[in-house]
Design a protein around this motif. Structure first.
Motif, PDB file in Angstrom:
ATOM      1  N   PHE A  38       1.601  11.179  -6.745  1.00  0.00           N
ATOM      2  CA  PHE A  38       1.588   9.740  -6.475  1.00  0.00           C
ATOM      3  C   PHE A  38       0.712   9.417  -5.274  1.00  0.00           C
ATOM      4  O   PHE A  38      -0.126   8.505  -5.316  1.00  0.00           O
ATOM      5  CB  PHE A  38       3.014   9.238  -6.243  1.00  0.00           C
ATOM      6  CG  PHE A  38       3.110   7.776  -5.920  1.00  0.00           C
ATOM      7  CD1 PHE A  38       3.145   6.827  -6.927  1.00  0.00           C
ATOM      8  CD2 PHE A  38       3.161   7.341  -4.594  1.00  0.00           C
ATOM      9  CE1 PHE A  38       3.209   5.466  -6.629  1.00  0.00           C
ATOM     10  CE2 PHE A  38       3.233   5.990  -4.288  1.00  0.00           C
ATOM     11  CZ  PHE A  38       3.255   5.051  -5.310  1.00  0.00           C
ATOM     12  N   VAL A  39       0.893  10.163  -4.187  1.00  0.00           N
ATOM     13  CA  VAL A  39       0.127   9.913  -2.960  1.00  0.00           C
ATOM     14  C   VAL A  39      -1.358  10.193  -3.188  1.00  0.00           C
ATOM     15  O   VAL A  39      -2.227   9.411  -2.751  1.00  0.00           O
ATOM     16  CB  VAL A  39       0.684  10.753  -1.793  1.00  0.00           C
ATOM     17  CG1 VAL A  39      -0.227  10.636  -0.565  1.00  0.00           C
ATOM     18  CG2 VAL A  39       2.097  10.309  -1.438  1.00  0.00           C
ATOM     19  N   MET A  40      -1.663  11.278  -3.872  1.00  0.00           N
ATOM     20  CA  MET A  40      -3.067  11.612  -4.166  1.00  0.00           C
ATOM     21  C   MET A  40      -3.728  10.483  -4.950  1.00  0.00           C
ATOM     22  O   MET A  40      -4.860  10.068  -4.645  1.00  0.00           O
ATOM     23  CB  MET A  40      -3.144  12.918  -4.950  1.00  0.00           C
ATOM     24  CG  MET A  40      -2.717  14.159  -4.188  1.00  0.00           C
ATOM     25  SD  MET A  40      -4.021  14.892  -3.181  1.00  0.00           S
ATOM     26  CE  MET A  40      -5.003  15.720  -4.417  1.00  0.00           C
ATOM     27  N   ASN A  41      -3.035   9.975  -5.953  1.00  0.00           N
ATOM     28  CA  ASN A  41      -3.601   8.908  -6.781  1.00  0.00           C
ATOM     29  C   ASN A  41      -3.823   7.630  -5.977  1.00  0.00           C
ATOM     30  O   ASN A  41      -4.823   6.928  -6.175  1.00  0.00           O
ATOM     31  CB  ASN A  41      -2.694   8.630  -7.980  1.00  0.00           C
ATOM     32  CG  ASN A  41      -2.754   9.723  -9.030  1.00  0.00           C
ATOM     33  OD1 ASN A  41      -3.719  10.493  -9.077  1.00  0.00           O
ATOM     34  ND2 ASN A  41      -1.741   9.813  -9.869  1.00  0.00           N
ATOM     35  N   LYS A  42      -2.880   7.316  -5.076  1.00  0.00           N
ATOM     36  CA  LYS A  42      -3.039   6.130  -4.246  1.00  0.00           C
ATOM     37  C   LYS A  42      -4.258   6.269  -3.327  1.00  0.00           C
ATOM     38  O   LYS A  42      -5.037   5.327  -3.140  1.00  0.00           O
ATOM     39  CB  LYS A  42      -1.781   5.881  -3.413  1.00  0.00           C
ATOM     40  CG  LYS A  42      -0.705   5.097  -4.127  1.00  0.00           C
ATOM     41  CD  LYS A  42      -1.163   3.674  -4.401  1.00  0.00           C
ATOM     42  CE  LYS A  42      -0.166   2.924  -5.259  1.00  0.00           C
ATOM     43  NZ  LYS A  42      -0.688   1.582  -5.636  1.00  0.00           N
ATOM     44  N   LEU A  43      -4.414   7.439  -2.729  1.00  0.00           N
ATOM     45  CA  LEU A  43      -5.543   7.662  -1.836  1.00  0.00           C
ATOM     46  C   LEU A  43      -6.869   7.546  -2.597  1.00  0.00           C
ATOM     47  O   LEU A  43      -7.845   6.964  -2.097  1.00  0.00           O
ATOM     48  CB  LEU A  43      -5.424   9.029  -1.163  1.00  0.00           C
ATOM     49  CG  LEU A  43      -4.319   9.147  -0.106  1.00  0.00           C
ATOM     50  CD1 LEU A  43      -4.114  10.592   0.302  1.00  0.00           C
ATOM     51  CD2 LEU A  43      -4.633   8.288   1.115  1.00  0.00           C
ATOM     52  N   LYS A  44      -6.916   8.080  -3.806  1.00  0.00           N
ATOM     53  CA  LYS A  44      -8.129   7.957  -4.627  1.00  0.00           C
ATOM     54  C   LYS A  44      -8.399   6.493  -4.974  1.00  0.00           C
ATOM     55  O   LYS A  44      -9.541   6.041  -4.966  1.00  0.00           O
ATOM     56  CB  LYS A  44      -7.977   8.794  -5.895  1.00  0.00           C
ATOM     57  CG  LYS A  44      -7.978  10.298  -5.649  1.00  0.00           C
ATOM     58  CD  LYS A  44      -7.691  11.077  -6.920  1.00  0.00           C
ATOM     59  CE  LYS A  44      -7.628  12.573  -6.644  1.00  0.00           C
ATOM     60  NZ  LYS A  44      -7.260  13.356  -7.856  1.00  0.00           N
ATOM     61  N   GLU A  45      -7.316   5.764  -5.259  1.00  0.00           N
ATOM     62  CA  GLU A  45      -7.439   4.335  -5.559  1.00  0.00           C
ATOM     63  C   GLU A  45      -8.036   3.580  -4.375  1.00  0.00           C
ATOM     64  O   GLU A  45      -8.807   2.626  -4.557  1.00  0.00           O
ATOM     65  CB  GLU A  45      -6.051   3.775  -5.895  1.00  0.00           C
ATOM     66  CG  GLU A  45      -6.010   2.284  -6.193  1.00  0.00           C
ATOM     67  CD  GLU A  45      -4.590   1.774  -6.382  1.00  0.00           C
ATOM     68  OE1 GLU A  45      -4.309   0.627  -5.962  1.00  0.00           O
ATOM     69  OE2 GLU A  45      -3.743   2.528  -6.934  1.00  0.00           O
ATOM     70  N   TYR A  46      -7.721   4.020  -3.162  1.00  0.00           N
ATOM     71  CA  TYR A  46      -8.219   3.365  -1.952  1.00  0.00           C
ATOM     72  C   TYR A  46      -9.614   3.845  -1.554  1.00  0.00           C
ATOM     73  O   TYR A  46     -10.162   3.393  -0.545  1.00  0.00           O
ATOM     74  CB  TYR A  46      -7.252   3.601  -0.792  1.00  0.00           C
ATOM     75  CG  TYR A  46      -5.884   2.977  -0.962  1.00  0.00           C
ATOM     76  CD1 TYR A  46      -5.685   1.881  -1.802  1.00  0.00           C
ATOM     77  CD2 TYR A  46      -4.781   3.482  -0.277  1.00  0.00           C
ATOM     78  CE1 TYR A  46      -4.430   1.309  -1.958  1.00  0.00           C
ATOM     79  CE2 TYR A  46      -3.516   2.911  -0.424  1.00  0.00           C
ATOM     80  CZ  TYR A  46      -3.353   1.829  -1.272  1.00  0.00           C
ATOM     81  OH  TYR A  46      -2.109   1.268  -1.407  1.00  0.00           O
ATOM     82  N   VAL A  59      -4.431  16.093   2.722  1.00  0.00           N
ATOM     83  CA  VAL A  59      -5.267  15.662   3.836  1.00  0.00           C
ATOM     84  C   VAL A  59      -6.387  14.778   3.302  1.00  0.00           C
ATOM     85  O   VAL A  59      -7.001  15.081   2.280  1.00  0.00           O
ATOM     86  CB  VAL A  59      -5.885  16.869   4.583  1.00  0.00           C
ATOM     87  CG1 VAL A  59      -6.865  16.392   5.641  1.00  0.00           C
ATOM     88  CG2 VAL A  59      -4.801  17.710   5.226  1.00  0.00           C
ATOM     89  N   ALA A  60      -6.632  13.658   3.986  1.00  0.00           N
ATOM     90  CA  ALA A  60      -7.753  12.784   3.647  1.00  0.00           C
ATOM     91  C   ALA A  60      -8.376  12.299   4.957  1.00  0.00           C
ATOM     92  O   ALA A  60      -7.658  11.887   5.873  1.00  0.00           O
ATOM     93  CB  ALA A  60      -7.285  11.589   2.821  1.00  0.00           C
ATOM     94  N   THR A  61      -9.689  12.366   5.057  1.00  0.00           N
ATOM     95  CA  THR A  61     -10.372  12.011   6.291  1.00  0.00           C
ATOM     96  C   THR A  61     -11.307  10.829   6.070  1.00  0.00           C
ATOM     97  O   THR A  61     -11.975  10.743   5.040  1.00  0.00           O
ATOM     98  CB  THR A  61     -11.183  13.209   6.830  1.00  0.00           C
ATOM     99  OG1 THR A  61     -10.300  14.319   7.033  1.00  0.00           O
ATOM    100  CG2 THR A  61     -11.867  12.864   8.144  1.00  0.00           C
TER     101      THR A  61
END
Length: 394
Positions: A38-46, A59-61
């Motif tokens: 869920f978190v990975m998909n949200k970060l990709k969406e953003y 981790v996302a930078t």
């Protein structure tokens, strides 16, 4: 940058929906497959390119248009093995519960991720977003550090937030120095010899041995530790036997050591080993003490935390930002980061019973309810603090 708080408020409904989605499907421990997805998909969406690190860590930078240092923002994602009883329409659908508010933290950092994209031109350097598993088991932070979370890019400072039930909504507590206790989880395995309860002389009773160990452990704090040194030994599990007329082979005790001093924790653990093994031998049995996991005392960098408190007093509300130096005995595995880089760990008030009768229950309680109105505030605190810190340390 004060408009960050206004921009965060515009995300309120989205953040509430994210939080409730996570809250209804909690996962505990180091393996969080659905939460991670869920978190990975949200970060990709953003617009991010998130990476997995260790088991279920993310981790996302994000990098600004100007060079500078790197600050890490961390949220924990794991829940507890508690069956939820809170009277809310979005209650957990399984046997786990976000009774410590980690769903709130994950949501706040996702909100921060979205805001950082909006304010990317203002970033002087890099912001590393870290979503961590197994804070409750005290293995998550250590696993992330071992996997290189402070590298590529190298991290210069770190920050985390934790909601606090029973504190007025929106109040920010900023502890200076050692403000949370270290915690060691331990297990005592007491071995005896099983027999029929009618003939106790033919066996070795591990329940009797364990009872003597339990009583003796209380003397460590009462008679071996100076009263001016905060320390707590708690036995929260005492398990043995299956029938009322049978003396069992084994008893398990599990507990925690909490202190504000790493060396003192080590001393207490050694005394637990000595008392347990020698008491067991006195009654013809055996005892083995093992460490399950541990987190050191949490040490907030005084300069960094004082600086962030100053930022928030300027941009948020000076009456709701409280700076203190004397910590409590709760524990948090973000502490492991604080021995590697300068860190600031803040507590964010999540409601009292005076505000709403549903609020104010203790953390880890099956009825605890957190005020969702603070979600945008948490996101704004993350972003505003990070941007200001990077700006001043460029």
């Amino acid at each position: 940058m004060q408009t960050i708080f206004e921009s965060a408020n515009q995300l309120k409904q989205e953040l509430i929906e994210i939080r409730r989605t996570i809250h209804q499907c909690p996962e505990a421990g180091p393996v969080l497959p659905e939460t991670k997805k869920f978190v990975m998909n949200k970060l990709k969406e953003y617009g991010y390119e998130p990476e997995e690190i260790c088991e279920s860590g993310i981790v996302a930078t994000i990098e600004g248009s100007q060079p500078g240092k790197t600050i890490l923002l961390r949220a924990d994602m794991d829940a507890l093995a508690i069956k939820e009883e809170a009277p809310v329409p979005f209650a957990s659908r399984n046997s786990f519960m976000h009774a410590c508010g980690h769903d709130m933290h994950t949501t706040m950092l996702l909100g921060a991720a979205r805001l950082l994209k909006q304010y990317q031109k203002d970033i002087r350097g890099k912001v590393k977003l870290v979503f961590q598993p197994d804070e409750e088991g005290f293995t998550g932070a250590k696993s992330m550090l071992k996997a290189g979370v402070l590298e590529n890019p190298a991290v210069d400072a770190g920050m985390a937030l934790h909601v606090n039930s029973g504190t007025p909504s929106g109040m920010v507590l900023c502890g200076l120095g050692t403000c949370m206790a270290g915690c060691t989880l331990f297990r005592i395995r007491v071995k005896g010899k099983g027999c029929h309860g009618a003939m106790p002389e033919t066996g070795i009773d591990p329940i009797n041995i364990a009872a003597h160990i339990y009583i003796s452990l209380q003397e460590i704090i009462a008679r071996e530790i100076a009263p001016v040194k905060p320390a707590v030994v708690t036995i929260g599990k005492f398990s043995g036997g299956k029938a009322p007329n049978i003396i069992p082979e084994e008893v398990i005790l599990e507990g925690t050591i909490r202190t504000l001093d790493r060396e003192l924790s080590g001393h207490i653990y050694k005394r637990i080993e000595e008392i347990s093994t020698q008491t067991a031998a006195l009654f013809r049995g055996e005892a083995v003490v093992t460490e399950i996991s541990s987190a050191p005392p949490l040490h907030n960098d005084k300069e960094m935390t004082g600086t962030i408190a100053g930022y928030l007093k300027e941009a948020y509300d000076p009456d709701k930002v409280i700076v203190f130096e004397q910590g409590g005995m709760g524990s948090e595995d973000f502490a492991s980061y604080t021995y590697e880089i300068p860190c600031s760990y803040l507590l964010l008030g999540a409601g009292t019973a005076q505000e709403n009768e549903l609020y104010g229950k203790p953390m880890h309680n099956d009825h605890v309810v957190f005020n969702e109105d603070i979600l945008p505030l948490g996101s704004a605190i993350f972003v505003y603090s990070a941007l200001r810190w990077l700006e001043e340390h460029a």
